[in-house]
Structure formats: structure tokens, C-alpha cells
Design an enzyme around this catalytic site. Sequence first.
Site, short mmCIF file in Angstrom:
data_model
loop_
_atom_site.label_atom_id
_atom_site.label_comp_id
_atom_site.label_asym_id
_atom_site.label_seq_id
_atom_site.Cartn_x
_atom_site.Cartn_y
_atom_site.Cartn_z
N ASP A 47 -35.76 -36.21 -17.76
CA ASP A 47 -35.20 -35.38 -18.83
C ASP A 47 -33.71 -35.15 -18.61
OD1 ASP A 47 -34.89 -33.67 -20.95
OD2 ASP A 47 -35.71 -31.93 -19.91
N ASP A 50 -31.76 -38.66 -19.28
CA ASP A 50 -31.49 -39.08 -20.65
C ASP A 50 -30.39 -38.23 -21.29
OD1 ASP A 50 -32.74 -36.71 -21.39
OD2 ASP A 50 -34.54 -37.65 -22.17
N GLY A 51 -30.32 -36.94 -20.91
CA GLY A 51 -29.25 -36.11 -21.43
C GLY A 51 -27.89 -36.56 -20.94
N ARG A 55 -24.75 -38.17 -23.29
CA ARG A 55 -23.37 -37.67 -23.32
C ARG A 55 -22.38 -38.72 -22.86
NH1 ARG A 55 -26.43 -33.19 -21.68
NH2 ARG A 55 -26.19 -33.72 -19.48
N ASP A 72 -41.25 -32.53 -23.68
CA ASP A 72 -41.36 -31.41 -22.74
C ASP A 72 -42.53 -30.50 -23.11
OD1 ASP A 72 -39.17 -32.28 -21.34
OD2 ASP A 72 -37.76 -30.92 -22.31
#
Length: 209
Positions: A47, A50-51, A55, A72
Site C-alpha cells: 500500500d 503504490d502511493g 507520486r 484496504d
Amino acid sequence: MAQENVFLFAPNLIGYIRVILGLLSFYLMPSSPWPAVSCYLLSFLLDEVDGSVARAMDQCSRFGAMLDMLTDRCATMCLLVNLSLLYPSYTFLFQLSMCLDISGHWLYMHSSSIKGSTSHKTIDLSGNPVLRVYYTSWTFLCVMCYGNELFFCLLYLLHHLQEPAAWFYWLLALCGIICLLKTFINLMHLVTAAQDIAALDAADREKRQ
């Protein structure tokens, strides 16, 4: 320029891997506790990956945000369903946790969307102070999220372990405290989102008068 395919954005591809790992974890839970927990935690750790990729590559998208949120919520829900089978006397508490987690996050994300926020993590600094800290402090966010998920994973493993070491119980207790705090934050999501939507309703009604 050719239209970009959002479904093939790198962070969304990672999101699909998270979904596959989650499904594999749920499939393994009845018979293989350690592989199941490993797949579950790996999916959860991705998680953050991937964020960061989204960005770094300028590939943030509404679809990616929704995929991330649903993965999630569904992962936690499925783990809690399994815990309800293992600890039937605590089923009501697990059901309550699921309700707060899903309803709070869904309503909060919906309110962010109708307010025009680019992300549910975009917080008005004049808004709820608890959520402001939750979404502006990366350390606090990680401790709350990982501690909450680890608590449920430890509960799952506790059922399968013969004689857990003392440190296991200490870690379980620490993560249990974090889980309670995370539950309070989920309640704040629900209350804040409800207030925001009610305020938008009131503003719309005032415009029509």
C-alpha cells in the site's frame, strides 16, 4: 497524444498485485496460517509502495485512490470474518469494527469527493484536529494502520499457536491499544463526514430558498 490507460498505471498494477495477494491470503487462512499472514501483510505493505510510485511517476488517479481504499477495507473485513469464526464469542465486536471501518471511510471519501478534494487525504487545516494529525503525520498514520492490522493478524495466529512466547502477548497488547485508537479515528471519519455532508445539504437548501 494518445489517451493514457489509467488501468495500466504502474501504481494500479501494484494495486492488482495487492488484490491477488489478499485473495491468496484468504484462501490459505483455513489451513496455512503463516503463509496466509505473510501474503496479507505483504499486500498491506505494498500500500505504501503504490502511493510512492504514484507520486514519483505523476500517476495519481481517482481510480487508483478508490482501488487502494477498497482493497484496504475489503482485506480487513475478510480477516475479521475469519476471526469471527475463530472467536465466535467476540463476533459482535468484530462486526462493530467492520461497520465503523467501512462506513467511516466510505462516507469520508464520498464527502471529500463531493467537496471537490483531489484526495481523501487532503485535510482542511481548520477541520478535525485528530484527522489532521492522522493524515499529515506519516509516522502516526503508519503506526495506526500497521498496528491495527498487526493486532488482527496476531489474534489470528494466536488461535493456531500452541505456546506463544511472552513477547507475543506483549506485542498483542500494544497493538490492541493501537487498534482501539484506530477505532476511535474511524468514528471520527464517520462523524466528520456526516457533518460535512449535512453542511453541504444545508447550503444547497439555502440556495434554493
